[in-house]
Design an enzyme around this catalytic site. Structure first.
Site, mmCIF file in Angstrom:
data_model
loop_
_atom_site.group_PDB
_atom_site.id
_atom_site.type_symbol
_atom_site.label_atom_id
_atom_site.label_comp_id
_atom_site.label_asym_id
_atom_site.label_seq_id
_atom_site.Cartn_x
_atom_site.Cartn_y
_atom_site.Cartn_z
ATOM 1 N N CYS A 31 44.232 5.427 -63.348
ATOM 2 C CA CYS A 31 42.706 5.121 -63.810
ATOM 3 C C CYS A 31 42.537 4.502 -65.157
ATOM 4 O O CYS A 31 43.819 3.695 -65.417
ATOM 5 C CB CYS A 31 41.711 6.052 -63.816
ATOM 6 S SG CYS A 31 41.998 7.297 -65.152
ATOM 7 N N ASN B 90 42.957 7.682 -68.447
ATOM 8 C CA ASN B 90 43.781 8.868 -67.936
ATOM 9 C C ASN B 90 43.313 10.055 -68.507
ATOM 10 O O ASN B 90 44.024 10.977 -68.997
ATOM 11 C CB ASN B 90 45.366 8.542 -68.351
ATOM 12 C CG ASN B 90 46.187 9.402 -67.982
ATOM 13 O OD1 ASN B 90 47.136 9.845 -68.617
ATOM 14 N ND2 ASN B 90 45.863 10.119 -66.730
ATOM 15 N N CYS C 281 40.009 11.186 -67.293
ATOM 16 C CA CYS C 281 38.816 11.723 -66.191
ATOM 17 C C CYS C 281 39.576 11.955 -64.776
ATOM 18 O O CYS C 281 39.909 12.821 -64.458
ATOM 19 C CB CYS C 281 37.611 10.822 -66.394
ATOM 20 S SG CYS C 281 36.694 11.022 -67.938
ATOM 21 N N ARG C 282 39.472 10.447 -64.231
ATOM 22 C CA ARG C 282 39.944 10.578 -62.860
ATOM 23 C C ARG C 282 41.187 10.758 -62.495
ATOM 24 O O ARG C 282 41.752 11.751 -61.742
ATOM 25 C CB ARG C 282 39.375 9.165 -62.281
ATOM 26 C CG ARG C 282 37.835 8.878 -62.187
ATOM 27 C CD ARG C 282 37.544 7.540 -61.996
ATOM 28 N NE ARG C 282 38.069 6.413 -63.379
ATOM 29 C CZ ARG C 282 37.922 5.326 -63.267
ATOM 30 N NH1 ARG C 282 37.510 4.538 -62.263
ATOM 31 N NH2 ARG C 282 38.282 4.744 -64.229
ATOM 32 N N SER C 283 42.297 10.122 -63.182
ATOM 33 C CA SER C 283 43.592 10.192 -62.918
ATOM 34 C C SER C 283 44.106 11.750 -63.227
ATOM 35 O O SER C 283 45.050 12.027 -62.167
ATOM 36 C CB SER C 283 44.442 9.301 -63.214
ATOM 37 O OG SER C 283 44.390 9.174 -64.372
ATOM 38 N N ASP D 132 33.652 5.645 -62.072
ATOM 39 C CA ASP D 132 34.144 6.260 -63.256
ATOM 40 C C ASP D 132 33.167 7.134 -63.540
ATOM 41 O O ASP D 132 31.711 6.779 -63.841
ATOM 42 C CB ASP D 132 34.215 4.803 -64.374
ATOM 43 C CG ASP D 132 34.654 5.170 -65.715
ATOM 44 O OD1 ASP D 132 34.704 6.533 -65.977
ATOM 45 O OD2 ASP D 132 34.676 4.535 -66.428
#
Ligand code: 4NP
Length: 162
Positions: free
Chosen positions: A7, A10, A12-14, A124
């Site tokens: 993402c 690195n 939050c999402r990934s 995001d």
């Protein structure tokens, strides 16, 4: 098989994706056979723990991601990983720019790669609230289930070795 989830930051999402995928793989016949890591196309948060909201959201789903540390995507990653799987189109564009020509076919948006029909991107959640993180969790967990299904299918077809 080695999978890298990408993402922007690195944090939050990934990392949530890494936690969800590790958990789904552990509960599957593929346990111990797939390597998972995550990285960000940006380096601003390198060395940091995941965002507190991401840690809390994963914990609510029984997954501890507090030990993960952010790092930036590097050219060498395209040699180390079989697939570089991106959260959104911006991440994919930036990963494509970094990838050697020969590796570009192994860079993809993660959700469609995992068989999700929609959406194509993980939004995001950085400027959002808990509901946005929960929405991310639902997407990354569905993609984790789809990833296990895809890899099991590939294993049965002999595309990946025993
Ligand atoms: P991520 O979220 O890409 O899911 O880790 C973000 C983290 C940090 C920033 C943006 C998005 N940032 O602008 O610092």
């Amino acid at each position: 098989m080695r999978l890298l989830l990408v993402c922007l930051g690195n944090i939050c999402r990934s990392p949530m994706a890494e936690g969800a995928l590790r958990a789904r793989l552990e509960q599957s016949p593929l346990a111990g056979r797939v390597e998972v890591d995550s990285a960000g196309t940006g380096g601003w948060h390198a060395g940091q723990r995941p965002d507190d909201r991401a840690i809390a959201c994963a914990a609510r789903h029984g997954v501890d991601i507090s030990g993960l540390r952010a790092r930036q995507l590097q050219p060498a990653d395209f040699g180390r990983f079989d697939w570089v799987l991106c959260a959104d189109a911006d991440n994919r564009r930036d990963a494509d720019r970094l990838a050697p020509d020969a590796a570009r076919g192994r860079v993809s948006l993660w959700l469609p790669w995992a068989g999700l029909e929609a959406p194509a991107a993980i939004p995001d959640p950085y400027t959002g609230g808990h509901a946005h993180f929960e929405q991310v969790w639902q997407l990354v967990d569905a993609a984790a289930v789809g990833t296990v299904r895809r890899l099991l299918h590939d294993a049965e077809s002999g595309i990946i070795g025993a």
